[in-house]
Design a protein around this motif. Structure first.
Motif, PDB file in Angstrom:
ATOM      1  N   ARG A  14       0.574   5.108  -6.417  1.00 34.10           N
ATOM      2  CA  ARG A  14      -0.202   4.902  -5.168  1.00 34.10           C
ATOM      3  C   ARG A  14       0.707   4.790  -4.458  1.00 34.10           C
ATOM      4  O   ARG A  14       0.856   5.858  -2.873  1.00 34.10           O
ATOM      5  CB  ARG A  14      -1.194   3.455  -5.012  1.00 34.10           C
ATOM      6  N   GLN A  15       2.805   4.776  -4.465  1.00 38.85           N
ATOM      7  CA  GLN A  15       3.195   5.185  -3.516  1.00 38.85           C
ATOM      8  C   GLN A  15       4.183   6.833  -3.224  1.00 38.85           C
ATOM      9  O   GLN A  15       4.310   6.414  -2.711  1.00 38.85           O
ATOM     10  CB  GLN A  15       4.556   4.723  -3.988  1.00 38.85           C
ATOM     11  N   THR A  18       0.806   8.104  -1.510  1.00 36.93           N
ATOM     12  CA  THR A  18       0.691   7.806  -0.047  1.00 36.93           C
ATOM     13  C   THR A  18       2.270   9.017   0.930  1.00 36.93           C
ATOM     14  O   THR A  18       2.250   9.237   1.413  1.00 36.93           O
ATOM     15  CB  THR A  18       0.845   6.364   0.588  1.00 36.93           C
ATOM     16  N   ALA A  56      -3.079   4.726   2.894  1.00 41.50           N
ATOM     17  CA  ALA A  56      -3.661   4.811   2.127  1.00 41.50           C
ATOM     18  C   ALA A  56      -5.996   5.217   2.143  1.00 41.50           C
ATOM     19  O   ALA A  56      -6.070   5.460   1.296  1.00 41.50           O
ATOM     20  CB  ALA A  56      -3.748   3.178   2.320  1.00 41.50           C
TER      21      ALA A  56
END
Length: 146
Positions: A14-15, A18, A56
């Motif tokens: 996820r990091q 983004t 996000a």
């Protein structure tokens, strides 16, 4: 233990995802120059570059999705649904017409591969993606920002 590693990998993915949508130095500079380093909400000096559509939620690090805010307004933009809606309206009424974009299109300032392909792999024709991903080139090669 495997569950902990799995959660860690998910968080790291996820990091990374983004980060791909973060503003490049070129785009940050363009946004600051375009907004004259003034907060678009209150007019005070503001150098903080904010994603109108959050990373996000798939918001890209493109000029049409970024604005300058001062620290107080930036804080509010992350916490107030009303300010969030106001910024989306600003994007639709000011930024999209400025770059001659429709909803679902975005402007790309950073260099793309020399082979004439888009970030999505489609072929670029006349500054737009043949795969219809929404990309439109604002500048090419050595053109000035006028």
């Amino acid at each position: 233990m495997d569950e902990t590693l799995s959660k860690r990998r998910q968080r790291e993915q996820r990091q990374e995802q983004t980060k791909r949508n973060d503003f490049s130095p070129l785009v940050r500079t363009h946004i600051r120059e375009r907004d004259r380093e003034r907060c678009v909400l209150c007019g005070k000096p503001g150098r903080e570059v904010h994603h109108i559509i959050p990373r996000a939620q798939g918001g890209l690090g493109t000029a049409d999705n970024g604005i300058c805010l001062d620290a107080g307004c930036h804080h509010q933009a992350h916490r107030s649904k009303q300010v969030e809606k106001q910024l989306l309206r600003y994007r639709e009424r000011v930024l999209l017409p400025l770059y001659r974009l429709a909803l679902g299109e975005y402007v790309w300032l950073d260099p793309l591969p020399d082979d004439g392909t888009c970030r999505c792999g489609g072929e670029l024709t006349a500054g737009a993606c043949g795969n219809h991903c929404g990309l439109k080139r604002l500048y090419t090669g050595e053109e000035s920002r006028g």
